[in-house]
Design a protein around this motif. Structure first.
Motif, PDB file in Angstrom:
ATOM      1  N   ALA A 186       0.837  -1.190   0.000  1.00 61.43           N
ATOM      2  CA  ALA A 186       0.000   0.000   0.000  1.00 61.43           C
ATOM      3  C   ALA A 186       0.877   1.247   0.000  1.00 61.43           C
ATOM      4  CB  ALA A 186      -0.914  -0.013   1.217  1.00 61.43           C
ATOM      5  N   LEU A 187       1.954   1.206   0.785  1.00 61.89           N
ATOM      6  CA  LEU A 187       2.846   2.358   0.872  1.00 61.89           C
ATOM      7  C   LEU A 187       3.460   2.651  -0.496  1.00 61.89           C
ATOM      8  CD1 LEU A 187       3.361   3.939   3.417  1.00 61.89           C
ATOM      9  CD2 LEU A 187       5.536   2.768   3.669  1.00 61.89           C
ATOM     10  N   LEU A 188       3.871   1.558  -1.184  1.00 64.72           N
ATOM     11  CA  LEU A 188       4.458   1.727  -2.513  1.00 64.72           C
ATOM     12  C   LEU A 188       3.432   2.306  -3.479  1.00 64.72           C
ATOM     13  CD1 LEU A 188       6.619  -1.505  -2.892  1.00 64.72           C
ATOM     14  CD2 LEU A 188       7.385   0.864  -2.624  1.00 64.72           C
ATOM     15  N   LEU A 189       2.195   1.789  -3.390  1.00 64.30           N
ATOM     16  CA  LEU A 189       1.149   2.280  -4.286  1.00 64.30           C
ATOM     17  C   LEU A 189       0.920   3.766  -4.065  1.00 64.30           C
ATOM     18  CD1 LEU A 189      -1.608  -0.479  -4.342  1.00 64.30           C
ATOM     19  CD2 LEU A 189      -0.254   0.377  -6.237  1.00 64.30           C
ATOM     20  N   VAL A 190       0.866   4.149  -2.785  1.00 66.16           N
ATOM     21  CA  VAL A 190       0.625   5.560  -2.471  1.00 66.16           C
ATOM     22  C   VAL A 190       1.761   6.413  -3.022  1.00 66.16           C
ATOM     23  CG1 VAL A 190       0.439   7.213  -0.602  1.00 66.16           C
ATOM     24  CG2 VAL A 190      -0.796   5.064  -0.460  1.00 66.16           C
ATOM     25  N   LYS A 191       3.003   5.906  -2.862  1.00 60.78           N
ATOM     26  CA  LYS A 191       4.160   6.629  -3.395  1.00 60.78           C
ATOM     27  C   LYS A 191       4.055   6.758  -4.906  1.00 60.78           C
ATOM     28  CE  LYS A 191       7.716   7.652  -0.637  1.00 60.78           C
ATOM     29  NZ  LYS A 191       7.520   7.408   0.657  1.00 60.78           N
ATOM     30  N   ALA A 192       3.586   5.668  -5.541  1.00 63.92           N
ATOM     31  CA  ALA A 192       3.498   5.656  -6.999  1.00 63.92           C
ATOM     32  C   ALA A 192       2.524   6.701  -7.513  1.00 63.92           C
ATOM     33  CB  ALA A 192       3.091   4.267  -7.483  1.00 63.92           C
ATOM     34  N   LEU A 193       1.645   7.172  -6.641  1.00 65.09           N
ATOM     35  CA  LEU A 193       0.651   8.151  -7.072  1.00 65.09           C
ATOM     36  C   LEU A 193       1.276   9.525  -7.286  1.00 65.09           C
ATOM     37  CD1 LEU A 193      -2.376   7.438  -4.745  1.00 65.09           C
ATOM     38  CD2 LEU A 193      -2.175   6.968  -7.176  1.00 65.09           C
ATOM     39  N   THR A 194       2.404   9.768  -6.608  1.00 64.52           N
ATOM     40  CA  THR A 194       2.963  11.115  -6.588  1.00 64.52           C
ATOM     41  C   THR A 194       3.147  11.719  -7.980  1.00 64.52           C
ATOM     42  OG1 THR A 194       4.048  10.405  -4.586  1.00 64.52           O
ATOM     43  CG2 THR A 194       4.736  12.520  -5.483  1.00 64.52           C
ATOM     44  N   PRO A 195       3.740  10.974  -8.954  1.00 63.40           N
ATOM     45  CA  PRO A 195       3.908  11.585 -10.279  1.00 63.40           C
ATOM     46  C   PRO A 195       2.577  11.979 -10.923  1.00 63.40           C
ATOM     47  CG  PRO A 195       4.867   9.360 -10.206  1.00 63.40           C
ATOM     48  CD  PRO A 195       4.313   9.629  -8.877  1.00 63.40           C
ATOM     49  N   LEU A 196       1.509  11.272 -10.559  1.00 62.61           N
ATOM     50  CA  LEU A 196       0.207  11.566 -11.156  1.00 62.61           C
ATOM     51  C   LEU A 196      -0.297  12.947 -10.766  1.00 62.61           C
ATOM     52  CD1 LEU A 196      -1.806   8.255 -10.774  1.00 62.61           C
ATOM     53  CD2 LEU A 196      -0.925   9.299 -12.858  1.00 62.61           C
ATOM     54  N   ARG A 197       0.295  13.472  -9.679  1.00 61.91           N
ATOM     55  CA  ARG A 197      -0.254  14.718  -9.153  1.00 61.91           C
ATOM     56  C   ARG A 197       0.012  15.893 -10.071  1.00 61.91           C
ATOM     57  NH1 ARG A 197       1.652  14.848  -3.104  1.00 61.91           N
ATOM     58  NH2 ARG A 197       1.109  17.042  -3.345  1.00 61.91           N
ATOM     59  N   SER A 198       0.968  15.730 -11.015  1.00 64.53           N
ATOM     60  CA  SER A 198       1.208  16.843 -11.923  1.00 64.53           C
ATOM     61  C   SER A 198       0.240  16.809 -13.092  1.00 64.53           C
ATOM     62  CB  SER A 198       2.659  16.792 -12.429  1.00 64.53           C
ATOM     63  OG  SER A 198       2.935  15.483 -12.863  1.00 64.53           O
ATOM     64  N   ARG A 199      -0.562  15.750 -13.164  1.00 62.47           N
ATOM     65  CA  ARG A 199      -1.531  15.652 -14.259  1.00 62.47           C
ATOM     66  C   ARG A 199      -2.951  15.708 -13.711  1.00 62.47           C
ATOM     67  NH1 ARG A 199       1.579  10.693 -16.364  1.00 62.47           N
ATOM     68  NH2 ARG A 199       3.501  11.763 -15.850  1.00 62.47           N
ATOM     69  N   GLY A 200      -3.913  15.644 -14.599  1.00 62.45           N
ATOM     70  CA  GLY A 200      -5.306  15.552 -14.167  1.00 62.45           C
ATOM     71  C   GLY A 200      -5.854  16.877 -13.682  1.00 62.45           C
ATOM     72  N   GLY A 201      -7.137  16.888 -13.402  1.00 68.99           N
ATOM     73  CA  GLY A 201      -7.814  18.123 -13.015  1.00 68.99           C
ATOM     74  C   GLY A 201      -7.497  18.492 -11.583  1.00 68.99           C
ATOM     75  N   LEU A 233      -1.156   6.635   7.171  1.00 65.78           N
ATOM     76  CA  LEU A 233      -2.561   6.389   7.512  1.00 65.78           C
ATOM     77  C   LEU A 233      -3.292   5.776   6.318  1.00 65.78           C
ATOM     78  CD1 LEU A 233      -4.499   6.693   9.825  1.00 65.78           C
ATOM     79  CD2 LEU A 233      -5.114   8.943   8.969  1.00 65.78           C
ATOM     80  N   SER A 234      -3.002   6.313   5.111  1.00 67.44           N
ATOM     81  CA  SER A 234      -3.625   5.764   3.908  1.00 67.44           C
ATOM     82  C   SER A 234      -3.257   4.293   3.757  1.00 67.44           C
ATOM     83  CB  SER A 234      -3.158   6.518   2.666  1.00 67.44           C
ATOM     84  OG  SER A 234      -3.495   7.873   2.768  1.00 67.44           O
ATOM     85  N   ALA A 235      -2.002   3.975   4.057  1.00 68.50           N
ATOM     86  CA  ALA A 235      -1.552   2.586   3.892  1.00 68.50           C
ATOM     87  C   ALA A 235      -2.313   1.662   4.846  1.00 68.50           C
ATOM     88  CB  ALA A 235      -0.052   2.492   4.127  1.00 68.50           C
ATOM     89  N   VAL A 236      -2.540   2.121   6.075  1.00 70.06           N
ATOM     90  CA  VAL A 236      -3.295   1.307   7.030  1.00 70.06           C
ATOM     91  C   VAL A 236      -4.704   1.057   6.505  1.00 70.06           C
ATOM     92  CG1 VAL A 236      -4.336   1.259   9.321  1.00 70.06           C
ATOM     93  CG2 VAL A 236      -1.990   2.056   9.035  1.00 70.06           C
ATOM     94  N   GLN A 237      -5.330   2.116   5.994  1.00 71.57           N
ATOM     95  CA  GLN A 237      -6.693   1.950   5.479  1.00 71.57           C
ATOM     96  C   GLN A 237      -6.713   1.035   4.272  1.00 71.57           C
ATOM     97  OE1 GLN A 237      -8.776   5.890   5.279  1.00 71.57           O
ATOM     98  NE2 GLN A 237      -6.844   6.556   6.130  1.00 71.57           N
ATOM     99  N   LEU A 238      -5.712   1.211   3.392  1.00 72.47           N
ATOM    100  CA  LEU A 238      -5.629   0.349   2.215  1.00 72.47           C
ATOM    101  C   LEU A 238      -5.519  -1.112   2.634  1.00 72.47           C
ATOM    102  CD1 LEU A 238      -3.288   2.058  -0.382  1.00 72.47           C
ATOM    103  CD2 LEU A 238      -5.683   1.450  -0.593  1.00 72.47           C
TER     104      LEU A 238
END
Lengths: 830, 229
Positions: free
Chosen positions: A436-451, A467-472
């Motif tokens: 989950a932690l890796l997935l959350v980290k992987a999201l970071t580059p996406l933040r420069s795209r999208g609305g 906290l996100s990782a625990v919930q995931l």
């Protein structure tokens, strides 16, 4: 203490509105409901078992044998003033008009059952009443299912072997049937006096003779001593104490499994409690500082907060108990088919269990955070920046693990199992958390795209990475369990069915007498069907290995124990059958064979049989010895006739044999079957499809029950989410107020929230799908030996369901952020 | 030692307070002496960040100085544990804060009762609390929660709480800081009336010279040093 008690109570109602306590309570309610639903249910099963202990046997003592039981047992019992009865049971096909069905026949004598009472009704689903009698001559009592299958009602008649019986009662309860976990065929009960006339019992028929004895304890004990010495090899003596160990084991395992599943919900609920308690203690720092400032001792402050937690745990556990009691009804209903009797009401024990789980969970997961409240320096009243130090990580984790360990040990009742599950849970959570932690980290580059909305949502996810990782992990675990049970199980089953060759045999015919083989073949031909292959079958018990007697008590494996208790179906063959291959040793020369046995490799492993071992079988009172000359691998799911043990030609030919065959038949062949059963009543036809359907029904029910318990896990996952949302609520409010002040619309902020939670749900679904696929592949390859391609629906359901479910739950939890005008928010929070 | 003046209720001798900051040791108080006699009102003026709240915290025993001695009600605070200091405050020391600091989970009446009960008040805490609230004009609002009261009303509850146990010393930290002018004036009037009625010593921290002028002695704290204002 009194003052603390009073203050903790009067402030509870007020604090309730603050929110954190509501989440804490919700988590505890779910934990207690999960555990008590299971324990109320298992308590009822256990009570049923102990109430029925004597009924299970229908007597105080019984002797079972595949052969008729010699009259001296009955004479001796009567001379000692004991009551006796007997019955004979076996499967057979019964016929009504053009329809036929497999039924479990039970031919009973007067006096049956000696313990417990049978119940019958006058009509299908009519009023149930107890009876002390048994079916009269010419009468049949049948289970409702048989009436429905054959479209019959009370008063109609049906053919049983060569005679016709009139249905006079619907059999609703049979005390000594409680033990049959898998009731494959419905019951037909008749009088034992009619048995011979049916012509169903012929040499080699697979029947079970049971002789029942009841009386006062001392007389039974003396009779037992006498009878034990008289027992022949194929006779088994059972008393109430050792009745149905297999059933007990199965039920104990089922209970353990359900309890552990419920504990997963408790674990997650504990996570929610920890998050909510931490946030709660942060918000209570001011209260603690003021109380200390006004002169309260640290002890008093701690007492107030601990007692408040206990009050809350007590109230939440009570609600959880009520919910758990309601929920166990569903479990009992789902699994009702497994129990031949109605379950009694539960005892009070689960109430203590529930209260205990509630209190332990509350204290174990909530206390570390609350203990900090006492450490808030009183100076905080002047300097807001002073707070309590965060709880020590080792304390939080250590206490949580200890709590979980205690709960596991309590519920599983087995140190090794508890340790194993605890370790497994820790590893699973660690792996999920890392992923989950890796997935959350992987999201970071996406933040420069999208609305804007997506960016904002993703930013929230990765900022609160841990906290996100625990919930995931929580959602991942819950969704994975559901995917495994709902999809992987079904996929595996249909994969297996798909792997069966087209036109594979779907019917077995057993109990065919040697002189019936030719007329049967003619019947097949007349109906335009292929003539199937017939194999001789001789029944014998494994009596010795390398001259050492084989005794059930020498085996610890329950399957091995069962195998050596029962008689084997033996056969002989010159050539190796199709679908068989020799895995060790040499197949014998069909022309000039040495005496020898060929043993199926799985059986050899279970019983510890090796190449060269000399096996001795006891067949119809005679002993046959020969060495094991080869081991065979067998394709069981070809549905061809196969045997665990074969002998070389010349070993078994002289013993009485019946024949067995398997063949493929479509719907049109039904008329041939009915004709065959009319003409040869002693033949038993087994419909593989029908049997498989029944097995599948049982598995479906069991999976539903487990899925049902895992729903609590998902609910607990949602409370973790709520707790996390609540803990970040003030922050979210401030952010949304700032954003709105800067000109963002409500819609944009809402979209941001949705994006955050849907992405979290989708990620959890992704994790769950990956986990479920991996488990599916491992199961298919290693256990079931099947090719398995992962179903894309699994990923679709996991990711889509996760995104929708978590998105909705998150939106429900967080939408209050938008309810008030930004100015008010900025004022309140700032 | 013989003295003609009565023993001070609060007495600080050479107190020093320093903390470790990012730029090394930071001295907040550099040797402060202050003695407050019974029933006396003392104001401490100072700009924000001057250390006046720190001084108040030390005098009330909420914190301990890095050096020097603080005596409260004839006890050396440096020799008392934190719980013992809390026990010393119970019922004998009152507080009024800028941000009211009422317990949100308790009603006005219960907030006041808590002080009385913590002080081991003999008799009916409920009656005592009701009387204290009636004194500050909140008789009709006994069962309201703090969030249901206006700022002025909350500060009245705080005053009732502070005086309910008839304390010997009252510490007030910017008591009008969160109130408008008119409400603030009423609160101050109430505070001084009760102070006189019960003969309570008052240590008032403020940045408002008008408010300070109502006290008998005034000090100004500048750069960690206390001087006459």
């Amino acid at each position: 203490m009194n003052r603390a008690l009073r203050y903790s109570w009067i402030s509870l109602g007020r604090e309730w509105r603050a929110g954190e306590l509501r989440i804490l309570a919700l988590a505890l309610v779910i934990a207690v409901a999960a555990v008590t639903s299971v324990s109320f249910f298992t308590d009822r099963v256990q009570r049923a078992m102990s109430l029925q202990a004597t009924e299970l046997l229908g007597a105080d003592l019984s002797i079972t044998s595949p052969q008729p039981i010699p009259g001296e047992f009955a004479r001796e019992a009567r001379e000692r003033g004991l009551d006796t009865a007997r019955y004979v049971s076996f499967p057979s096909v019964v016929v009504a008009g053009d329809d036929s069905e497999l039924a479990e026949l039970k031919a009973v004598s007067d006096g049956w059952p000696l313990r417990g009472t049978a119940r019958v009704s006058e009509a299908l689903f009519g009023e149930e009443q107890e009876t002390r009698s048994v079916p009269g001559s010419g009468e049949a009592w049948v289970e409702a299912r048989l009436l429905q299958l054959l479209e019959l009602s009370v008063g109609d008649s049906l053919e049983v072997g060569e005679i016709s019986l009139s249905i006079t009662r619907v059999l609703t309860y049979e005390p000594d049937r409680g033990g049959d976990l898998f009731q494959l065929a419905p019951r037909l009960m008749l009088n034992v006096e009619d048995l011979e006339a049916t012509g169903l019992i012929v040499p080699g028929s697979r029947v079970n003779h049971r002789f029942l004895v009841a009386g006062d304890e001392a007389a039974i004990n003396r009779y037992r001593e006498w009878a034990s010495a008289e027992l022949a090899e194929n006779q088994r003596l059972e008393t109430v104490a050792d009745a149905q160990p297999a059933l007990r084991n199965a039920i104990a395992r089922g209970e353990q499994f359900l309890s552990l599943a419920a504990l997963v919900a408790v674990l997650l609920a504990g996570g929610a409690v920890a998050v909510a308690a931490r946030h709660y203690s942060d918000r209570q720092s001011d209260t603690s500082a003021v109380m200390r400032c006004l002169g309260a001792s640290r002890r008093f402050v701690l007492q107030v907060f601990t007692l408040r937690l206990l009050w809350l745990a007590l109230l939440a556990s009570t609600v959880g108990l009520v919910l758990g009691f309601a929920a166990q009804g569903v479990l009992a209903w789902l699994l009702s088919g497994w129990f031949a009797t109605e379950l009694p009401l539960p005892s009070l024990w689960p109430v203590f269990t529930g209260m205990g789980v509630g209190l332990i969970t509350a204290l174990g997961f909530g206390l570390p955070a609350l203990l900090r409240i006492g450490q808030v320096p009183p100076l905080r009243v002047l300097r807001r920046d002073l707070g309590a130090p965060p709880p020590a990580m080792w304390l939080v984790l250590g206490l949580a693990m200890l709590t979980l360990g205690v709960l596991l040990l309590w519920q599983a009742g087995d140190v090794r199992l508890a340790g194993f599950v605890l370790g497994g849970a820790a590893v699973t959570v660690a792996v999920l958390w890392l992923a989950a932690l890796l997935l959350v980290k992987a999201l970071t580059p996406l933040r420069s795209r999208g609305g804007v909305a997506l960016r904002f949502g993703l930013a929230n996810l990765s900022r609160r990475g841990a906290l996100s990782a625990v919930q995931l992990s929580a959602f991942g675990l819950g969704i994975m369990a559901l995917l495994l049970l709902a999809l992987v199980r079904v996929d595996l089953l249909s994969e297996w069915e798909g792997s069966l060759p087209e036109g594979a045999p779907n019917h077995f015919m057993i109990n065919v007498q040697p002189d019936q083989v030719e007329p049967l073949q003619a019947l097949f031909e007349r109906h335009g069907m292929e003539r199937p292959e017939y194999y001789p079958m001789i029944r014998g018990r494994l009596s010795a290995m390398n001259d050492a007697p084989v005794r059930p008590e020498d085996y610890t494996n329950p399957r091995a124990e069962r195998l050596v208790t029962r008689e084997f179906n033996l056969s002989f063959a010159g050539d190796l059958q199709p679908g068989n291959r020799v895995v060790a040793g040499q197949w014998w020369d069909p022309e000039d064979p040495e005496p020898g046995f060929s043993v199926e490799e799985g059986l050899a492993e279970t019983l510890g049989i090796e190449l060269g071992d000399v096996l001795e079988f006891s067949i119809a009172g005679e002993r046959v010895r020969a060495p094991v000359t080869n081991l065979r691998g067998v394709e069981w799911d070809s549905f061809n006739v196969n045997f665990f043990v074969l002998s070389s030609p010349g070993v078994l030919e002289d013993f009485p044999a019946t024949y067995i065959t398997s063949f493929h038949m479509d719907e049109a062949g039904q008329r041939m079957l009915t004709e065959a059963v009319r003409q040869f009543p002693s033949i038993t036809v087994l419909d593989v499809r029908a049997l498989m359907q029944q097995v599948r029904d049982i598995i479906d029910r069991a999976s539903l029950a487990v899925e049902y318990v895992f729903l609590f896990t998902l609910a607990a996952g949602v409370t973790v989410l709520f707790a996390a949302i609540h803990a970040t609520r003030d922050l979210r409010r401030r952010e949304s107020a700032v954003l709105r002040t800067l000109g963002a619309s409500r819609k944009q902020i809402l979209a941001g929230l949705l994006a955050e939670f849907m992405v979290m749900g989708a990620l959890a679904g992704l994790l769950a799908s990956a986990g479920a696929s991996a488990v599916g592949i491992v199961l298919a390859r290693e256990i079931f030996d099947l090719p398995y391609t992962v179903n894309p629906v699994l990923w679709l359901a996991g990711v889509g369901g996760g995104a929708l479910g978590v998105g909705l739950a998150g939106w429900l939890g967080a939408r209050s952020v938008l309810r008030q005008p930004p100015l008010l928010t900025l004022r309140q929070v700032g | 030692m013989v003295s003609h003046s009565p023993a001070p209720v609060v007495s600080a001798s050479g107190i020093v307070k320093s903390v470790m900051g990012p730029a090394g040791r930071l001295s907040i108080l550099k040797g402060v002496d202050l003695h407050v006699a019974p029933a006396e009102a003392v104001a401490i003026l100072g700009a924000s960040g001057s250390g006046k709240s720190t001084l108040l915290g030390l005098l009330a025993g909420l914190d301990l100085p890095s050096g020097g001695e603080v005596r409260l009600l004839d006890q050396d605070l440096g020799r008392l544990s934190e719980d013992a200091r809390a026990g010393l405050r119970a019922g004998r020391v009152g507080f009024v804060f800028q941000s009211f600091q009422l317990l949100p989970a308790l009603t006005a009446l219960e907030n006041v009762m808590l002080t009385l009960e913590l002080s081991g008040h003999e008799g009916d805490a409920r009656a005592g609390a009701r009387e204290a609230l009636e004194q500050v004009g909140l008789g009709p609002r006994l069962d309201h929660y703090p969030s249901q009261l206006s700022g002025g009303e909350q500060q009245r509850v705080a005053i009732a709480r502070a005086f309910a146990a008839h304390p010997q010393v009252l510490f007030a930290d910017e008591p009008t800081g969160n109130l408008d002018q008119q409400t603030g004036d009423q609160i101050i009037q109430l505070l001084f009336n009760l102070k006189s009625a019960y003969g309570t010593a008052l240590v008032l921290v403020t940045h408002d010279p008008d408010l300070a002028s109502r006290c008998e002695r005034r000090y100004r704290i500048t750069d960690g040093v206390l001087g006459a204002a």
